[in-house]
Design an enzyme around this catalytic site. Sequence first.
Site, PDB file in Angstrom:
ATOM      1  N   HIS A 110       0.848  -1.196   0.000  1.00 34.11           N
ATOM      2  CA  HIS A 110       0.000   0.000   0.000  1.00 34.11           C
ATOM      3  C   HIS A 110       0.881   1.243   0.000  1.00 34.11           C
ATOM      4  O   HIS A 110       1.961   1.253   0.576  1.00 34.11           O
ATOM      5  CB  HIS A 110      -0.895   0.013   1.247  1.00 34.11           C
ATOM      6  CG  HIS A 110      -2.066   0.926   1.118  1.00 34.11           C
ATOM      7  ND1 HIS A 110      -1.990   2.262   1.385  1.00 34.11           N
ATOM      8  CD2 HIS A 110      -3.326   0.691   0.703  1.00 34.11           C
ATOM      9  CE1 HIS A 110      -3.171   2.822   1.160  1.00 34.11           C
ATOM     10  NE2 HIS A 110      -4.005   1.885   0.746  1.00 34.11           N
ATOM     11  N   ASP A 167      -7.906  -5.248  -0.416  1.00 35.21           N
ATOM     12  CA  ASP A 167      -8.316  -6.048  -1.582  1.00 35.21           C
ATOM     13  C   ASP A 167      -7.986  -7.526  -1.456  1.00 35.21           C
ATOM     14  O   ASP A 167      -8.406  -8.316  -2.304  1.00 35.21           O
ATOM     15  CB  ASP A 167      -7.642  -5.481  -2.842  1.00 35.21           C
ATOM     16  CG  ASP A 167      -8.154  -4.081  -3.146  1.00 35.21           C
ATOM     17  OD1 ASP A 167      -7.330  -3.166  -3.319  1.00 35.21           O
ATOM     18  OD2 ASP A 167      -9.379  -3.908  -3.154  1.00 35.21           O
TER      19      ASP A 167
HETATM   20  C1  SDX Z   1      -6.017   0.344  -3.035  1.00 34.22           C
HETATM   21  O1  SDX Z   1      -4.187   4.754  -1.942  1.00 34.22           O
HETATM   22  C2  SDX Z   1      -5.217   4.121  -1.357  1.00 34.22           C
HETATM   23  O2  SDX Z   1      -5.683   4.467  -0.296  1.00 34.22           O
HETATM   24  C3  SDX Z   1      -5.758   2.988  -2.192  1.00 34.22           C
HETATM   25  C4  SDX Z   1      -6.811   2.137  -1.507  1.00 34.22           C
HETATM   26  C5  SDX Z   1      -8.070   2.910  -1.267  1.00 34.22           C
HETATM   27  O3  SDX Z   1      -8.819   2.519  -0.352  1.00 34.22           O
HETATM   28  O4  SDX Z   1      -8.358   3.835  -2.060  1.00 34.22           O
HETATM   29  O5  SDX Z   1      -6.317   1.633  -0.275  1.00 34.22           O
HETATM   30  C6  SDX Z   1      -7.195   0.956  -2.382  1.00 34.22           C
HETATM   31  O6  SDX Z   1      -5.696   0.723  -4.123  1.00 34.22           O
HETATM   32  C7  SDX Z   1      -5.194  -0.678  -2.272  1.00 34.22           C
HETATM   33  C8  SDX Z   1      -3.921  -1.128  -3.066  1.00 34.22           C
HETATM   34  C9  SDX Z   1      -4.391  -2.192  -4.070  1.00 34.22           C
HETATM   35  N1  SDX Z   1      -3.286  -2.559  -5.001  1.00 34.22           N
HETATM   36  C10 SDX Z   1      -2.734  -3.759  -4.960  1.00 34.22           C
HETATM   37  O7  SDX Z   1      -2.951  -4.609  -4.093  1.00 34.22           O
HETATM   38  C11 SDX Z   1      -1.795  -4.022  -6.130  1.00 34.22           C
HETATM   39  C12 SDX Z   1      -0.494  -4.653  -5.602  1.00 34.22           C
HETATM   40  N2  SDX Z   1       0.200  -3.661  -4.800  1.00 34.22           N
HETATM   41  C13 SDX Z   1       1.266  -2.905  -5.483  1.00 34.22           C
HETATM   42  O8  SDX Z   1       0.923  -2.539  -6.788  1.00 34.22           O
HETATM   43  C14 SDX Z   1       1.810  -1.800  -4.588  1.00 34.22           C
HETATM   44  O9  SDX Z   1       1.934  -2.307  -3.334  1.00 34.22           O
HETATM   45  C15 SDX Z   1       1.058  -0.488  -4.484  1.00 34.22           C
HETATM   46  C16 SDX Z   1       0.950   0.177  -5.788  1.00 34.22           C
HETATM   47  C17 SDX Z   1      -0.285  -0.696  -3.885  1.00 34.22           C
HETATM   48  C18 SDX Z   1       1.862   0.398  -3.524  1.00 34.22           C
HETATM   49  O10 SDX Z   1       3.093   0.563  -4.044  1.00 34.22           O
HETATM   50  P1  SDX Z   1       4.206   1.426  -3.233  1.00 34.22           P
HETATM   51  O11 SDX Z   1       3.909   1.586  -1.831  1.00 34.22           O
HETATM   52  O12 SDX Z   1       4.449   2.644  -4.046  1.00 34.22           O
HETATM   53  O13 SDX Z   1       5.363   0.494  -3.224  1.00 34.22           O
HETATM   54  P2  SDX Z   1       6.322   0.337  -4.417  1.00 34.22           P
HETATM   55  O14 SDX Z   1       5.535   0.101  -5.662  1.00 34.22           O
HETATM   56  O15 SDX Z   1       7.305   1.472  -4.407  1.00 34.22           O
HETATM   57  O16 SDX Z   1       7.053  -1.002  -3.997  1.00 34.22           O
HETATM   58  C19 SDX Z   1       8.049  -1.005  -2.984  1.00 34.22           C
HETATM   59  C20 SDX Z   1       8.730  -2.326  -3.192  1.00 34.22           C
HETATM   60  C21 SDX Z   1       9.128  -2.570  -4.649  1.00 34.22           C
HETATM   61  O17 SDX Z   1      10.204  -3.461  -4.614  1.00 34.22           O
HETATM   62  P3  SDX Z   1      11.725  -2.870  -4.859  1.00 34.22           P
HETATM   63  O18 SDX Z   1      11.673  -2.153  -6.214  1.00 34.22           O
HETATM   64  O19 SDX Z   1      11.951  -1.922  -3.704  1.00 34.22           O
HETATM   65  O20 SDX Z   1      12.613  -4.085  -4.855  1.00 34.22           O
HETATM   66  O21 SDX Z   1       7.772  -3.377  -2.878  1.00 34.22           O
HETATM   67  C22 SDX Z   1       7.526  -4.125  -4.044  1.00 34.22           C
HETATM   68  C23 SDX Z   1       7.940  -3.286  -5.226  1.00 34.22           C
HETATM   69  O22 SDX Z   1       8.298  -4.100  -6.324  1.00 34.22           O
HETATM   70  N3  SDX Z   1       6.077  -4.388  -4.031  1.00 34.22           N
HETATM   71  C24 SDX Z   1       5.533  -5.586  -4.227  1.00 34.22           C
HETATM   72  C25 SDX Z   1       4.152  -5.396  -4.067  1.00 34.22           C
HETATM   73  N4  SDX Z   1       3.904  -4.110  -3.791  1.00 34.22           N
HETATM   74  C26 SDX Z   1       5.097  -3.479  -3.769  1.00 34.22           C
HETATM   75  N5  SDX Z   1       6.087  -6.782  -4.523  1.00 34.22           N
HETATM   76  C27 SDX Z   1       5.223  -7.805  -4.664  1.00 34.22           C
HETATM   77  N6  SDX Z   1       3.892  -7.707  -4.530  1.00 34.22           N
HETATM   78  C28 SDX Z   1       3.306  -6.519  -4.223  1.00 34.22           C
HETATM   79  N7  SDX Z   1       2.011  -6.435  -4.079  1.00 34.22           N
END
Ligand code: SDX
Length: 396
Positions: free
Chosen positions: A273, A331
């Site tokens: 998140h 989710d």
């Molecule tokens: C919602 O913003 C809100 O409030 C949204 C929400 C709402 O109520 O409106 O809460 C609803 O959108 C919840 C989020 C739903 N999305 C997902 O579940 C999709 C999977 N999650 C990722 O896409 C990701 O976690 C995000 C986009 C949600 C958040 O990304 P961040 O915090 O910007 O983290 P990041 O993308 O910078 O990742 C940090 C690290 C990375 O690795 P490195 O490059 O540092 O090695 O964590 C990894 C990412 O690759 N990572 C994941 C991951 N999420 C982040 N690796 C594996 N699986 C994941 N789900």
Amino acid sequence: QTGKFTYDPGFLSTASCNSTITYIDGDKGELLYRGYPIEQLATQCDFLETCYLLLKGDLPNPQQKGDFVKLVTNHTMVNEQMQFFLRGFRRDAHPMAVMTGLVGALSAFYHDSTDINNAQHRDIAAIRLIAKMPTLVAMAYKYGIGQPFIYPKNSLSYSANFMRMMFATPCEEYETNDVLVRAIDRIFILHADHEQNASTSTVRLCGSSGTNPFAAIAAGVACLWGPAHGGANEAALSMLVDIQRNGGVEKIGEFIRQVKDKNSQVKLMGFGHRVYKNYDPRAKLMRETCHEVLEALGLENDPLFKLAMALEKIALEDEYFVARKLYPNVDFYSGIVQRAIGIPVSLFTAIFALARTVGWIAQLNEMIGDPEYKIGRPRQLYVGASQRNVKPIGER
Ligand code: SDX
């Protein structure tokens, strides 16, 4: 000068606005709507009480609740012409494509609630949107499965009405199951608002141009559709189904290895998140709801629920996820609950949009109600070419 600027990421993460609606503490995993903990609202209130709270700033007393419920109930029907928008879509259109169109189209019908700068118009638009979203989502579902639309029934509660519009047919009434109605009502509460997430920021920016409330909410629907945002519940369930199909719990290790492999682009959907770097409080409540629903339906051995809990346990102990503070978000379990209730995976994000509509409206009204607000105009850091002169095409 050309060349890369190095800029402070804080520049892009500065607060976009002051707000009194929702508070999140991402490190502690806390979520409050108007100061009330989500855990209390989800277990002691219903969705329309929560809508009243988000819109008006406090929970209603019995009289206020009665008046609000009556107002919403009496606006659940949509203009008969709306059905012809649906008939323009292919039957296999994604429900979010349909909802993006239908919500925007509402602005063509209600001229007494399209002036976003008129508080009375905003109030009427809020009631209309909250009241009609369940009807529109159910219509999108019925159209997709080739069944006739079911009209709302004023004698039912908001969530029972939605379940009946979804699952009743002219040939057979829908017997409301209190556990399922309570579960969908709790899903609505948990998704109602979440401060300045991507779709809410979209609604604020869109509404700041002075467009009508229906168009601004339609923009929020479009943004929520994305798999990184509201589309994650659909993606999370599809991920669980794929793992189950490819060996289930025994194959979790292989899946986790794929997720850790940078080249795979595979993500653990429903995890991580932008704000929560601790357990999303909504995910805990969703897991409890999941357990209650599966037990009520005699599905406590549902393989997907068991797979989800096994996946969560492994992820919470795995250094890759712990180091990146990746925890289940709202989710991760919501798809299993909705699937158990009988809702098709393609409709999950449309239901998220139904619930989030009240949050979008409250946030939009908070912005428009501030006499200081102006049209949004995010700035940029230009890192492109310096000024240069055009050469005749023969010299390029
Ligand atoms: C919602 O913003 C809100 O409030 C949204 C929400 C709402 O109520 O409106 O809460 C609803 O959108 C919840 C989020 C739903 N999305 C997902 O579940 C999709 C999977 N999650 C990722 O896409 C990701 O976690 C995000 C986009 C949600 C958040 O990304 P961040 O915090 O910007 O983290 P990041 O993308 O910078 O990742 C940090 C690290 C990375 O690795 P490195 O490059 O540092 O090695 O964590 C990894 C990412 O690759 N990572 C994941 C991951 N999420 C982040 N690796 C594996 N699986 C994941 N789900």
